[in-house]
Design a protein around this motif. Structure first.
Motif, mmCIF file in Angstrom:
data_model
loop_
_atom_site.group_PDB
_atom_site.id
_atom_site.type_symbol
_atom_site.label_atom_id
_atom_site.label_comp_id
_atom_site.label_asym_id
_atom_site.label_seq_id
_atom_site.Cartn_x
_atom_site.Cartn_y
_atom_site.Cartn_z
ATOM 1 N N ASN A 66 0.867 -1.183 0.000
ATOM 2 C CA ASN A 66 0.000 0.000 0.000
ATOM 3 C C ASN A 66 0.903 1.232 0.000
ATOM 4 O OD1 ASN A 66 -1.740 2.122 0.493
ATOM 5 N ND2 ASN A 66 -2.844 1.095 2.139
ATOM 6 N N PRO A 67 0.944 1.990 -1.094
ATOM 7 C CA PRO A 67 1.829 3.157 -1.153
ATOM 8 C C PRO A 67 1.576 4.186 -0.051
ATOM 9 C CG PRO A 67 1.033 2.607 -3.329
ATOM 10 C CD PRO A 67 0.280 1.750 -2.352
ATOM 11 N N LEU A 68 0.367 4.209 0.527
ATOM 12 C CA LEU A 68 0.083 5.131 1.620
ATOM 13 C C LEU A 68 0.760 4.712 2.922
ATOM 14 C CD1 LEU A 68 -3.689 5.776 0.867
ATOM 15 C CD2 LEU A 68 -1.720 7.193 0.254
ATOM 16 N N LEU A 69 1.184 3.473 3.001
ATOM 17 C CA LEU A 69 1.884 2.974 4.191
ATOM 18 C C LEU A 69 3.395 2.930 3.966
ATOM 19 C CD1 LEU A 69 -0.480 0.009 5.124
ATOM 20 C CD2 LEU A 69 -0.417 2.304 6.120
ATOM 21 N N TRP A 70 3.904 3.763 3.059
ATOM 22 C CA TRP A 70 5.320 3.740 2.709
ATOM 23 C C TRP A 70 6.187 4.023 3.922
ATOM 24 C CZ3 TRP A 70 9.654 6.702 2.906
ATOM 25 C CH2 TRP A 70 10.719 6.278 2.118
ATOM 26 N N ARG A 71 7.186 3.202 4.119
ATOM 27 C CA ARG A 71 8.203 3.391 5.156
ATOM 28 C C ARG A 71 9.539 3.048 4.517
ATOM 29 N NH1 ARG A 71 4.556 5.584 6.991
ATOM 30 N NH2 ARG A 71 3.507 5.305 8.947
ATOM 31 N N PRO A 72 10.612 3.648 5.011
ATOM 32 C CA PRO A 72 11.918 3.362 4.410
ATOM 33 C C PRO A 72 12.462 1.991 4.803
ATOM 34 C CG PRO A 72 12.171 4.899 6.209
ATOM 35 C CD PRO A 72 10.695 4.680 6.042
ATOM 36 N N LEU A 73 11.641 0.978 4.702
ATOM 37 C CA LEU A 73 12.043 -0.407 4.942
ATOM 38 C C LEU A 73 11.763 -1.193 3.677
ATOM 39 C CD1 LEU A 73 10.444 -0.905 8.442
ATOM 40 C CD2 LEU A 73 12.846 -0.508 7.956
ATOM 41 N N THR A 74 12.612 -2.075 3.372
ATOM 42 C CA THR A 74 12.452 -2.838 2.140
ATOM 43 C C THR A 74 12.089 -4.288 2.440
ATOM 44 O OG1 THR A 74 13.502 -3.345 0.043
ATOM 45 C CG2 THR A 74 14.894 -3.391 1.977
ATOM 46 N N GLY A 75 11.498 -4.942 1.471
ATOM 47 C CA GLY A 75 11.060 -6.322 1.648
ATOM 48 C C GLY A 75 12.201 -7.322 1.495
ATOM 49 N N ILE A 76 11.885 -8.569 1.774
ATOM 50 C CA ILE A 76 12.854 -9.659 1.686
ATOM 51 C C ILE A 76 13.398 -9.763 0.270
ATOM 52 C CG2 ILE A 76 13.133 -12.165 1.884
ATOM 53 C CD1 ILE A 76 10.873 -12.045 3.984
ATOM 54 N N MET A 77 14.693 -9.781 0.117
ATOM 55 C CA MET A 77 15.427 -9.954 -1.141
ATOM 56 C C MET A 77 15.247 -8.817 -2.142
ATOM 57 S SD MET A 77 15.231 -14.035 -1.956
ATOM 58 C CE MET A 77 13.574 -13.985 -2.558
ATOM 59 N N SER A 78 14.649 -7.687 -1.765
ATOM 60 C CA SER A 78 14.409 -6.640 -2.759
ATOM 61 C C SER A 78 15.671 -5.873 -3.147
ATOM 62 C CB SER A 78 13.334 -5.672 -2.277
ATOM 63 O OG SER A 78 13.745 -4.988 -1.127
ATOM 64 N N PHE A 79 16.712 -5.914 -2.335
ATOM 65 C CA PHE A 79 17.971 -5.263 -2.698
ATOM 66 C C PHE A 79 18.917 -6.209 -3.416
ATOM 67 C CE2 PHE A 79 17.606 -1.836 0.730
ATOM 68 C CZ PHE A 79 17.154 -0.921 -0.187
ATOM 69 N N ASP A 80 18.754 -7.480 -3.202
ATOM 70 C CA ASP A 80 19.665 -8.468 -3.776
ATOM 71 C C ASP A 80 18.844 -9.646 -4.302
ATOM 72 O OD1 ASP A 80 21.965 -9.778 -4.529
ATOM 73 O OD2 ASP A 80 22.363 -10.586 -2.535
ATOM 74 N N ILE A 81 18.216 -9.450 -5.447
ATOM 75 C CA ILE A 81 17.367 -10.497 -6.006
ATOM 76 C C ILE A 81 18.262 -11.586 -6.596
ATOM 77 C CG2 ILE A 81 15.618 -11.015 -7.739
ATOM 78 C CD1 ILE A 81 14.651 -8.136 -7.430
ATOM 79 N N PRO A 82 18.222 -12.789 -6.028
ATOM 80 C CA PRO A 82 19.080 -13.863 -6.537
ATOM 81 C C PRO A 82 18.532 -14.435 -7.849
ATOM 82 C CG PRO A 82 17.709 -14.709 -4.784
ATOM 83 C CD PRO A 82 17.421 -13.225 -4.881
ATOM 84 N N PRO A 83 19.400 -14.970 -8.667
ATOM 85 C CA PRO A 83 18.926 -15.586 -9.912
ATOM 86 C C PRO A 83 18.343 -16.974 -9.647
ATOM 87 C CG PRO A 83 21.277 -15.853 -9.740
ATOM 88 C CD PRO A 83 20.853 -15.006 -8.565
ATOM 89 N N TYR A 84 17.543 -17.419 -10.578
ATOM 90 C CA TYR A 84 17.072 -18.801 -10.575
ATOM 91 C C TYR A 84 18.055 -19.558 -11.450
ATOM 92 C CZ TYR A 84 12.851 -16.924 -8.536
ATOM 93 O OH TYR A 84 11.967 -16.299 -7.702
ATOM 94 N N ARG A 85 18.726 -20.534 -10.876
ATOM 95 C CA ARG A 85 19.776 -21.262 -11.603
ATOM 96 C C ARG A 85 19.232 -22.574 -12.136
ATOM 97 N NH1 ARG A 85 25.919 -21.553 -10.004
ATOM 98 N NH2 ARG A 85 25.709 -19.586 -11.099
ATOM 99 N N PHE A 86 19.480 -22.769 -13.425
ATOM 100 C CA PHE A 86 19.045 -23.991 -14.116
ATOM 101 C C PHE A 86 20.273 -24.732 -14.606
ATOM 102 C CE2 PHE A 86 15.575 -20.976 -14.494
ATOM 103 C CZ PHE A 86 14.467 -21.749 -14.169
ATOM 104 N N ASP A 87 20.339 -26.011 -14.318
ATOM 105 C CA ASP A 87 21.431 -26.855 -14.797
ATOM 106 C C ASP A 87 21.054 -27.369 -16.184
ATOM 107 O OD1 ASP A 87 23.486 -28.617 -15.222
ATOM 108 O OD2 ASP A 87 23.025 -29.913 -13.513
ATOM 109 N N ILE A 88 21.802 -26.959 -17.174
ATOM 110 C CA ILE A 88 21.525 -27.391 -18.559
ATOM 111 C C ILE A 88 22.578 -28.370 -19.063
ATOM 112 C CG2 ILE A 88 20.212 -25.325 -19.126
ATOM 113 C CD1 ILE A 88 22.768 -24.339 -20.599
ATOM 114 N N SER A 89 23.282 -29.010 -18.142
ATOM 115 C CA SER A 89 24.328 -29.970 -18.536
ATOM 116 C C SER A 89 23.832 -31.102 -19.430
ATOM 117 C CB SER A 89 24.992 -30.545 -17.290
ATOM 118 O OG SER A 89 25.590 -29.523 -16.520
ATOM 119 N N PRO A 90 22.629 -31.657 -19.158
ATOM 120 C CA PRO A 90 22.164 -32.749 -20.009
ATOM 121 C C PRO A 90 21.918 -32.336 -21.475
ATOM 122 C CG PRO A 90 20.907 -32.708 -17.962
ATOM 123 C CD PRO A 90 21.731 -31.452 -18.021
ATOM 124 N N PHE A 91 21.832 -31.057 -21.745
ATOM 125 C CA PHE A 91 21.532 -30.597 -23.094
ATOM 126 C C PHE A 91 22.802 -30.264 -23.823
ATOM 127 C CE2 PHE A 91 17.822 -29.929 -20.526
ATOM 128 C CZ PHE A 91 16.812 -30.413 -21.326
#
Length: 91
Positions: A66-91
């Motif tokens: 809710n933008p009206l409840l804005w606070r200078p706190l960020t959510g989980i992983m919002s500063f460091d979004i990890p990649p989704y890693r896929f193993d494509i070795s069989p291909f």
């Protein structure tokens, strides 16, 4: 010929209508605006064959619920979004 393993790192970051994808209504109820439902799935395909599937984790940015409840706190992983890693070795 010397490669032993292969990986694809996919960065999935939603913006605009997709920022709140987890709360989107079904596609047939919005007239094509910010719809497509609340399910998302990442797929990696190599030569048309599915090489990997992952379900993304929703990232909530500051003021995202809710933008009206804005606070200078960020959510989980919002500063460091990890990649989704896929193993494509069989291909």
């Amino acid at each position: 010929k010397d490669a032993v393993r292969g990986y694809i790192d996919l960065y999935a970051s939603a913006h605009a209508c997709e920022e709140f994808w987890y709360s989107n209504p079904p596609a047939n109820s919005t007239g094509g605006v910010c719809g497509a439902g609340s399910h998302r799935q990442l797929q990696i395909r190599i030569n048309g064959q599915v090489a990997g599937i992952a379900s993304p984790f929703p990232v909530i940015y500051t003021g995202g619920v809710n933008p009206l409840l804005w606070r200078p706190l960020t959510g989980i992983m919002s500063f460091d979004i990890p990649p989704y890693r896929f193993d494509i070795s069989p291909f």
